[in-house]
Scaffold this active site. Structure first.
Site, PDB file in Angstrom:
ATOM      1  N   HIS A  65       0.730  -1.287  -0.045  1.00  9.73           N
ATOM      2  CA  HIS A  65       0.026   0.065   0.027  1.00  9.73           C
ATOM      3  C   HIS A  65       0.770   1.111  -0.192  1.00  9.73           C
ATOM      4  CE1 HIS A  65      -4.093   1.778   1.419  1.00  9.73           C
ATOM      5  NE2 HIS A  65      -3.542   2.779   0.803  1.00  9.73           N
ATOM      6  N   HIS A  67       1.764   5.059  -2.037  1.00  9.26           N
ATOM      7  CA  HIS A  67       1.151   6.065  -2.963  1.00  9.26           C
ATOM      8  C   HIS A  67       2.711   6.665  -3.626  1.00  9.26           C
ATOM      9  CE1 HIS A  67      -3.044   6.066  -1.842  1.00  9.26           C
ATOM     10  NE2 HIS A  67      -2.593   5.843  -0.705  1.00  9.26           N
ATOM     11  N   LEU A  68       2.783   6.489  -4.829  1.00  4.04           N
ATOM     12  CA  LEU A  68       4.099   6.983  -5.526  1.00  4.04           C
ATOM     13  C   LEU A  68       3.708   8.336  -6.173  1.00  4.04           C
ATOM     14  CD1 LEU A  68       5.737   3.712  -6.860  1.00  4.04           C
ATOM     15  CD2 LEU A  68       6.269   5.004  -4.917  1.00  4.04           C
ATOM     16  N   ARG A  69       2.609   8.662  -6.380  1.00  2.00           N
ATOM     17  CA  ARG A  69       2.138   9.968  -7.042  1.00  2.00           C
ATOM     18  C   ARG A  69       2.548  10.108  -8.260  1.00  2.00           C
ATOM     19  NH1 ARG A  69      -1.426  10.354  -3.013  1.00  2.00           N
ATOM     20  NH2 ARG A  69      -0.502  11.160  -0.859  1.00  2.00           N
ATOM     21  N   ASN A  99      -4.241   6.305  -7.388  1.00  2.00           N
ATOM     22  CA  ASN A  99      -4.998   7.632  -7.341  1.00  2.00           C
ATOM     23  C   ASN A  99      -3.826   8.562  -7.750  1.00  2.00           C
ATOM     24  OD1 ASN A  99      -3.485   7.310  -4.844  1.00  2.00           O
ATOM     25  ND2 ASN A  99      -4.674   8.613  -3.733  1.00  2.00           N
ATOM     26  N   ASP A 157      -8.352   3.066  -3.661  1.00  2.00           N
ATOM     27  CA  ASP A 157      -7.974   3.551  -2.484  1.00  2.00           C
ATOM     28  C   ASP A 157      -7.820   4.969  -2.379  1.00  2.00           C
ATOM     29  OD1 ASP A 157      -6.688   3.046   0.368  1.00  2.00           O
ATOM     30  OD2 ASP A 157      -5.255   4.462  -0.658  1.00  2.00           O
ATOM     31  N   HIS A 237      -5.954  -0.217   5.490  1.00  2.00           N
ATOM     32  CA  HIS A 237      -5.783   0.406   6.695  1.00  2.00           C
ATOM     33  C   HIS A 237      -6.861   0.299   7.927  1.00  2.00           C
ATOM     34  CE1 HIS A 237      -8.364   2.859   4.126  1.00  2.00           C
ATOM     35  NE2 HIS A 237      -6.995   3.308   3.452  1.00  2.00           N
ATOM     36  N   ASN A 283      -6.226   9.338   6.832  1.00  2.00           N
ATOM     37  CA  ASN A 283      -7.532   8.904   6.467  1.00  2.00           C
ATOM     38  C   ASN A 283      -7.494   7.396   6.139  1.00  2.00           C
ATOM     39  OD1 ASN A 283     -10.432   8.685   6.184  1.00  2.00           O
ATOM     40  ND2 ASN A 283     -10.187   9.286   3.705  1.00  2.00           N
ATOM     41  N   ASP A 310       0.933   2.589   3.630  1.00  2.00           N
ATOM     42  CA  ASP A 310       0.012   3.731   3.361  1.00  2.00           C
ATOM     43  C   ASP A 310       0.791   4.931   3.204  1.00  2.00           C
ATOM     44  OD1 ASP A 310      -2.127   5.043   2.401  1.00  2.00           O
ATOM     45  OD2 ASP A 310      -3.430   5.126   4.377  1.00  2.00           O
TER      46      ASP A 310
END
Ligand code: DOR
Length: 428
Positions: A65, A67-69, A99, A157, A237, A283, A310
């Site tokens: 999990h 987030h590499l953006r 995302n 996610d 999460h 979140n 996360d």
């Protein structure tokens, strides 16, 4: 290229190994592993011999999990910076959430990520595709083509799939394509505009709260849909006592579910928000001591299978906004292992169990041959020095995301060497 790692304390739950031994790596693969009772058959001329006396030798960790953006939010993180941070944190595989901008909801975005990661990634990157187009919850994304392109799981996610029929279909697809559906459990009608845990503290601070029920109602729904369809559900999460209880009960009933939590949910409570520290805005939100206790019990009894980061890097300017406006998320790749090792120190998990939660179980859930030191697998290895303490200093983070509520914490246990994608990284 031959590398020998000598006399380290090898822990590999996939083979039941917990003892001193040596490992021979050849051409990026584990060639041989021996414990104190046997010796490496090749006495051989290694190009590099690493003395691992006093160090743990572990399979490279897998973060399911992250987030590499990238693409779209490169000012927050890139594949290059995120994977470098991962490798420093002991991870050799990260699964990146969809995302991005554009959202990873079709095979071209998946292909872009895989290609860029092959060129610039310091570790293996496995993309997670979106469940619905644009993560809007209205229409299923191209799950089949993304699967063929290399997505290893599907998730919206950052947002829940509010439409139950859509979630039902996704779980049905998960069986056809043999992939987990990772659910961000949040009932938006309950959480909307909320920015922290709902309770006395949110009232005191004058901030809108998110009740535990916003998570638990969706956990219940998704467990029911998994039971209905037989689909493979993975709950992301987990933050509340109620969710742990629901998942425990569902597992007893044979529901096809696995679950993860993140280090911040067992390390700090909502109190971290006091002072309106936006670094503690995440979140689902940070909860209470009671939730922490339940999450630790869930980790201990196997209700929670995985510890994931996360990792959610944001730019400092975004986090400097007032609490209500600031985006949620914690930059977690470089603190996850240190925080999780506190569970070993506290007697909650053994070292072997921790490695199960951070390497073997993610690999099993994702159906990949990783998280192991078995011969002929990729030589993804971490050497951990439990005698090394480090202070969490954001200026030293390799991630672009400096957003952490753990600033100034002293953590014990540091990767000193990570072997990833055939390269040896040494950390000071
Ligand atoms: O705090 C969070 N940040 N939670 C999520 O679910 C999404 C993530 C993000 O993408 O920033």
């Amino acid at each position: 290229m031959k590398i020998i790692i000598k006399n380290g304390h090898i822990i590999d739950p996939s083979q039941g190994i917990d003892g001193v031994g040596d490992i021979l790596i050849e051409d990026g693969k584990i060639k041989e592993i021996s414990t104190q009772h046997s010796a490496l058959s090749t006495s051989s001329s290694a190009h590099r011999t690493i003395d691992a006396i006093g160090l743990y030798v572990l399979p490279g960790l897998i973060d399911m999990h992250t987030h590499l953006r990238d693409p779209g939010f490169e000012y927050k993180e890139t594949i290059k910076t995120g994977t470098k941070a991962a490798v420093k944190g002991g991870f050799t595989t990260v699964c990146c959430m969809p995302n991005t901008y554009p959202v990873n909801d079709n095979a071209s975005v998946t292909e872009f990520i895989i290609r860029k990661a092959a060129q610039e990634g310091h570790c293996t990157v496995l993309p997670i595709g979106a469940i619905t187009k644009g993560q809007k919850g209205e229409e299923l994304a191209e799950i089949g083509t993304m699967r063929n392109e290399g997505c290893i799981a599907f998730s919206d996610d950052g947002r829940p799939v509010m439409n139950s029929l859509m979630m039902r279909r996704a779980l049905e697809y998960s069986k056809a394509f043999n992939v987990p559906i990772i659910s961000h459990c949040e009932d938006l009608t309950l959480s909307e505009d909320g920015v922290m845990n709902e309770g006395l503290l949110s009232v005191t601070l004058g901030l809108k709260g998110i009740p535990s029920e916003a998570e638990e109602i969706m956990v219940y729904r998704d467990l029911s849909l998994s039971k209905l369809t037989g689909g493979r559900l993975h709950i992301a999460h987990v933050s509340t006592e109620g969710s742990v209880k629901l998942i425990r009960d569902a597992k007893k009933r044979g529901v096809n579910v696995t679950a993860e939590t993140c280090p911040h949910y067992f390390s700090i409570t909502e109190d971290a928000v006091t002072g309106y520290d936006t670094n503690a805005k995440v979140n689902p939100p940070l909860r209470t001591e009671r939730d922490i206790k339940a999450i630790k019990e869930g980790l201990q009894d196997g209700t929670i299978d995985v510890i994931a980061t996360d990792h959610a890097p944001h730019h400092m300017d975004e986090k400097l906004q007032e609490f209500d406006k600031s985006p949620s998320g914690i930059s977690g790749l470089e603190t996850a292992l240190g925080l999780s090792l506190r569970l070993v120190e506290g007697g909650i998990l053994t070292m072997g169990q921790l490695i199960e939660k951070m390497a073997l179980n993610p690999a099993r859930i994702l159906g990949i041959k990783r998280g192991t030191l078995q011969t002929d697998t990729n030589a993804d290895v971490v050497l951990l020095d439990m005698n090394r303490e480090f202070t969490v200093e954001v200026d030293r983070f390799l991630s672009k995301g400096k957003n952490t509520p753990f600033r100034g914490w002293i953590l014990k246990g540091m990767p000193v060497i990570t072997i990833s994608k055939g390269r040896i990284y040494e950390w000071q």
